[in-house]
Every structure is written in C-alpha cells, then in structure tokens.
Design a protein around this motif. Structure first.
Motif, PDB file in Angstrom:
ATOM      1  N   GLY A   1     -13.458  -6.489  24.213  1.00 60.22           N
ATOM      2  CA  GLY A   1     -12.692  -7.671  24.606  1.00 60.22           C
ATOM      3  C   GLY A   1     -13.565  -8.849  24.954  1.00 60.22           C
ATOM      4  O   GLY A   1     -13.372  -9.964  24.442  1.00 60.22           O
ATOM      5  N   PHE A   2     -14.557  -8.632  25.828  1.00 57.11           N
ATOM      6  CA  PHE A   2     -15.440  -9.729  26.229  1.00 57.11           C
ATOM      7  C   PHE A   2     -16.332 -10.196  25.073  1.00 57.11           C
ATOM      8  O   PHE A   2     -16.626 -11.381  24.949  1.00 57.11           O
ATOM      9  CB  PHE A   2     -16.296  -9.302  27.428  1.00 57.11           C
ATOM     10  N   ALA A   3     -16.767  -9.244  24.247  1.00 57.38           N
ATOM     11  CA  ALA A   3     -17.608  -9.617  23.100  1.00 57.38           C
ATOM     12  C   ALA A   3     -16.850 -10.524  22.145  1.00 57.38           C
ATOM     13  O   ALA A   3     -17.393 -11.504  21.620  1.00 57.38           O
ATOM     14  CB  ALA A   3     -18.092  -8.363  22.365  1.00 57.38           C
ATOM     15  N   LEU A   4     -15.562 -10.235  21.919  1.00 55.43           N
ATOM     16  CA  LEU A   4     -14.769 -11.080  21.023  1.00 55.43           C
ATOM     17  C   LEU A   4     -14.598 -12.480  21.586  1.00 55.43           C
ATOM     18  O   LEU A   4     -14.642 -13.470  20.842  1.00 55.43           O
ATOM     19  CB  LEU A   4     -13.408 -10.433  20.774  1.00 55.43           C
ATOM     20  N   VAL A   5     -14.425 -12.594  22.896  1.00 61.36           N
ATOM     21  CA  VAL A   5     -14.334 -13.923  23.508  1.00 61.36           C
ATOM     22  C   VAL A   5     -15.615 -14.709  23.251  1.00 61.36           C
ATOM     23  O   VAL A   5     -15.594 -15.872  22.820  1.00 61.36           O
ATOM     24  CB  VAL A   5     -14.065 -13.817  25.019  1.00 61.36           C
ATOM     25  N   GLY A   6     -16.753 -14.077  23.487  1.00 60.75           N
ATOM     26  CA  GLY A   6     -18.032 -14.758  23.296  1.00 60.75           C
ATOM     27  C   GLY A   6     -18.316 -15.104  21.852  1.00 60.75           C
ATOM     28  O   GLY A   6     -18.763 -16.219  21.540  1.00 60.75           O
ATOM     29  N   ILE A   7     -18.009 -14.171  20.946  1.00 65.19           N
ATOM     30  CA  ILE A   7     -18.335 -14.377  19.532  1.00 65.19           C
ATOM     31  C   ILE A   7     -17.427 -15.426  18.898  1.00 65.19           C
ATOM     32  O   ILE A   7     -17.881 -16.289  18.137  1.00 65.19           O
ATOM     33  CB  ILE A   7     -18.241 -13.032  18.773  1.00 65.19           C
ATOM     34  N   VAL A   8     -16.134 -15.385  19.187  1.00 62.83           N
ATOM     35  CA  VAL A   8     -15.208 -16.363  18.618  1.00 62.83           C
ATOM     36  C   VAL A   8     -15.512 -17.761  19.174  1.00 62.83           C
ATOM     37  O   VAL A   8     -15.452 -18.756  18.453  1.00 62.83           O
ATOM     38  CB  VAL A   8     -13.748 -15.954  18.894  1.00 62.83           C
TER      39      VAL A   8
ATOM     40  N   GLY B   1     -12.117 -22.066  21.336  1.00 67.00           N
ATOM     41  CA  GLY B   1     -12.759 -20.801  21.002  1.00 67.00           C
ATOM     42  C   GLY B   1     -12.515 -19.740  22.066  1.00 67.00           C
ATOM     43  O   GLY B   1     -12.270 -18.565  21.750  1.00 67.00           O
ATOM     44  N   ILE B   2     -12.586 -20.146  23.339  1.00 63.36           N
ATOM     45  CA  ILE B   2     -12.348 -19.192  24.432  1.00 63.36           C
ATOM     46  C   ILE B   2     -10.928 -18.640  24.346  1.00 63.36           C
ATOM     47  O   ILE B   2     -10.693 -17.427  24.479  1.00 63.36           O
ATOM     48  CB  ILE B   2     -12.592 -19.860  25.793  1.00 63.36           C
ATOM     49  N   THR B   3      -9.963 -19.526  24.111  1.00 61.68           N
ATOM     50  CA  THR B   3      -8.566 -19.094  24.028  1.00 61.68           C
ATOM     51  C   THR B   3      -8.329 -18.169  22.837  1.00 61.68           C
ATOM     52  O   THR B   3      -7.699 -17.113  22.965  1.00 61.68           O
ATOM     53  CB  THR B   3      -7.640 -20.322  23.925  1.00 61.68           C
ATOM     54  N   LEU B   4      -8.839 -18.576  21.671  1.00 58.27           N
ATOM     55  CA  LEU B   4      -8.680 -17.738  20.480  1.00 58.27           C
ATOM     56  C   LEU B   4      -9.391 -16.396  20.665  1.00 58.27           C
ATOM     57  O   LEU B   4      -8.868 -15.342  20.265  1.00 58.27           O
ATOM     58  CB  LEU B   4      -9.231 -18.463  19.253  1.00 58.27           C
ATOM     59  N   GLY B   5     -10.577 -16.440  21.271  1.00 56.43           N
ATOM     60  CA  GLY B   5     -11.311 -15.206  21.525  1.00 56.43           C
ATOM     61  C   GLY B   5     -10.556 -14.291  22.479  1.00 56.43           C
ATOM     62  O   GLY B   5     -10.542 -13.063  22.309  1.00 56.43           O
TER      63      GLY B   5
END
Length: 449
Positions: free
Chosen positions: A388-395, A350-354
């Motif tokens: 950018g950071f929000a997408l990492v957390g949400i994904v 998830g972290i990588t995809l995010g």
C-alpha cells in the motif's frame, strides 16, 4: 503496365475526384503513376500534385519527362511546390528548377530558405493584395481576374500605396457588401490586424489561427511588408504531420518518412532498433536494482509477487502525466514558467491516485489471504502495508516525473514528445523498485527482513 491496362486506368482516373485519384495513384509504382499523370488533363494533374496525401510525389516527378514535369510544376501552388522540391535530391532539383518560370523559381527559392516548422516554410506567396487607395469595384474586378491563380481569395490584403506595408485586411464577405465606388478601406476590418513573422514556430501559428478563428494568417517582415499567408488548410496538413510524428515518438521510435508498407525492412529495423536498444539499456538498471536487494528477496520471496504490479502502476501514472502535459504544452495551455504550478498540482494528485491504488492492493491481499486463495505467511498484514505505501510513493513519483520531463526536454531544446511512454515507464520502473524495496526494508525490518 501493359497498354490495355494503362488506357483503362487513365480513363478511370479522368472520372475521379482529386482525392480519389490520389488514393488510387498511391497504389502504383512511381513510374506508372508518372505515366498516368502525364496523360491526364493538365488541370486535374495539377490538382493531384497539390494534394499532400500523394505519396512519393518527388519520385513521380523524377520519373516524368523534364518538359512534362516543368509544365505541371509551373502551375502547382508555391507552398506545395516548395515541399516537393525540398524532398528532391540536389541533381533533380537543379535540373527542374532551371526550367521553371522566373517568378515561380524566385518564389520557391525564397520559401526554401526558411527553416522547417516555421511560418515561412508553411506560407504561400499566392495571395490577393491591393493598394489602400483602390475602390471596392477595382478590388472585386481583380479578385475575378486572379481567383484561379491564388490559393485563397477569402481575404484581400490592403497595402499602403506609398510604401507597400500591410495596412489591414478585407474579407470577401465584407467586400461584396460595399458599393463599387466606395474606398476599399471602408469595408476593411476594424480589429487589430494579427500577423506573424516568417520565423514563428508553426505551433504558435496554429495557436493564433485557432484563437482568432482565421482562414489565413499574414506573414510579414520587420518592416511590415507582407511576405505570404499561412492558410488554415496548410496548417491542418502540418498539424496532422506533427501528430503522426508525436504518435510515433510516444511509441518510442523514429519518425517514418514513408507509409508503413513502403518502408524497407532494414529501414524499419534502423528506425526501431535505436530506441529499443536505449530502453533495453535503461531496463538493465532494473536488474541492477534487484541485485542490490538480492538478500532481501531471498528472505522474503513473497515480495517478488508484487513487482509487476508495482512497476506497471508507476509507469502508467507517469505516462498519463506525460501525455497530459505534452498536449497542454502543444496547445499552449501552459508555458515553461508554469512548471512549479504543475508540480504543486501533480504531487497531491499522485498521492491521491497512489492511495486509491494502494487501497485496492491492500484489499486484494486481504481477500486472497482470508479466502484461502494464497497464503502470504504470518506477516501478511505487514506485506499489505508495504504494498500500500509503496504504491503511494511510486505513483506519486511517476506522476511528478512524468509531468516534469516535458518541461525539461522543452527547456533544453528537445521535442517534449520525446518523453514517450516507454521512456517514462523505463525511468519509473527503476526508481519504482528502489522505492518498493526501501519501503519493504522499513516496514518488514525485524520480521521477514
């Protein structure tokens, strides 16, 4: 249906294969289908009734004269006959079952006692078995005599001549290689015999059939007396039905018990409205989350531009993880005890995809800002960092949540397919907004907020 058309349709059906005849009969009302079946040659009518693809089979049987229906049903394979009887109403079932041959009646009454989706509910009691002290010649003679009344003769089950318990199995291929005077046990398989209990879940039965590349799997009781066999074609029919149910659950609705065009308007509404209402109530939490951050939205209205992007990314990642895990659980590639291994795998995934999506989002904001397509204001760099950071957390959250939901549902006794894509998307939508605005407050505090 007028007489001329009836005669024309009956003549046409007589020349069809069973599969083509089933497709054609599915276009008729049950009463007309029953009339056509009644005038077909008995062997063809039985073959048609044995096809699971025949829609409204119970209704068709109900439309027949009782004596005609009983005559045909007495010759239908026991497992298929059980399926038909389970769908009949109590009155029709009682009326018809009393006219069946004693042996057939006892067989289907036993089969109907087993819960749905178990080996017992899928098995047929029409198989070939011989005592262990028989010869190859005796066994071949029996196969020739009964082959027309058995669902499959590719496997012959050898029983202990003293107590009747299952000893081993002889395939037809090996049987015909033996000499007539050889003991039947001399051509039996030497591998350990694979069996299942009548209460074994059908997913486990399918797994055993696939793992051992079998055409039929014997079902035995606690004393190893054979009760029936589950054939690969019956297993395929059951798995197709399961796949259809799962597909509907993935879409967030109840299972249809009839073909789409035959479902009544109000029945369709009832099967779809429940899930839609539940999902709508869940989405109401999204409005509550946005209300909580109303002041932040007023100060930085630009944040609203990215809400659809944020919500869809979390929902998509969650749906991906859910689909992968449901499939893996169904194929028994993973077990409940593997949940922590899955979690350790999905978090870095998830972290990588995010990070990938976050990078794309940041690049998009930079291009739009620099090319003059849109002005995000003087703090556009911070907005890009927020997205950018929000997408990492949400994904990451979506992938983790989507992978854990099937485990949780299976653990509490629900079908993992209930963790449908709409359900996961709704859950991640709400939490995604909270993550998004929490990141925004942390990054934009003292500037836009």
């Amino acid at each position: 249906m007028n007489t001329d058309r009836f005669n024309m349709e009956a003549a046409a059906l007589a020349g069809y294969t069973s599969a083509d005849a089933v497709e054609h009969l599915n276009t008729f009302e049950p009463a007309d289908a029953a009339s056509l079946l009644a005038v077909l040659p008995q062997e063809q009518a039985i073959e048609i009734l044995e096809q699971p693809e025949l829609q409204n089979a119970p209704e068709i049987i109900n439309e027949m004269r009782p004596n005609v229906a009983v005559r045909l049903l007495n010759e239908v394979a026991n497992d298929r006959l059980t399926d038909i009887f389970q769908e009949l109403d109590e009155t029709s079932r009682a009326r018809l079952i009393s006219g069946l041959d004693h042996k057939v009646r006892i067989a289907i009454q036993k089969l109907m006692r087993y819960p749905e989706r178990t080996a017992g509910s899928l098995m047929t009691t029409e198989f070939v078995s011989v005592p262990g002290d028989w010869t190859v010649g005796q066994t071949l003679d029996l196969v020739k005599r009964v082959q027309g009344t058995r669902e499959t003769v590719y496997a012959i089950y050898v029983l202990d001549p003293d107590n009747g318990t299952l000893q081993t199995v002889v395939t037809l291929r090996r049987l015909i290689t033996g000499e007539p005077d050889d003991p039947v046990l001399s051509v039996a398989q030497t591998d350990t015999l694979v069996t299942v209990s009548p209460l074994e879940d059908q997913a486990d039965v399918a797994h055993e059939i696939r793992r051992h590349n079998m055409l039929a799997l014997p079902v035995v009781d606690e004393s190893r007396h054979i009760l029936g066999i589950v054939t690969v074609d019956d297993m395929i029919d059951a798995m197709i039905e399961d796949s259809t149910d799962d597909a509907l659950k993935f879409g967030g609705m109840e299972t249809l018990d009839k073909p789409y065009m035959k479902i009544g308007f109000f029945s369709m509404i009832r099967k779809r409205a429940g899930w839609l209402a539940a999902l709508f109530l869940g989405e109401m939490l999204t409005a509550s989350a946005m209300q909580h951050y109303e002041i932040a939205l007023e100060k930085a209205i630009v944040l609203t531009l990215f809400i659809p992007l944020i919500m869809s990314s979390g929902g998509n990642s969650g749906s991906q993880a859910t689909s992968l895990l449901i499939r893996s659980l169904a194929l028994q590639e993973i077990r409940l005890r593997d949940w922590w291994r899955v979690a350790l795998r999905e978090i870095p995934t998830g972290i990588t995809l995010g990070a990938i999506l976050g990078a794309i989002g940041v690049i998009r904001i930079i291009i739009w800002q620099k090319a003059g397509f849109y002005d995000y204001g003087e703090h556009w760099v911070l907005i890009a960092i927020t997205v950018g950071f929000a997408l990492v957390g949400i994904v990451t959250f979506g992938s983790f949540t989507g992978s854990m939901l099937p485990f949780i549902l299976q653990r509490i006794g629900f079908d993992p397919a209930s963790a449908s894509a709409p359900f996961v998307a709704t859950l991640v939508d709400v939490t995604g907004l909270i993550i998004y605005f929490s990141v925004a407050v942390a990054v934009l505090s003292g500037t836009l907020l």
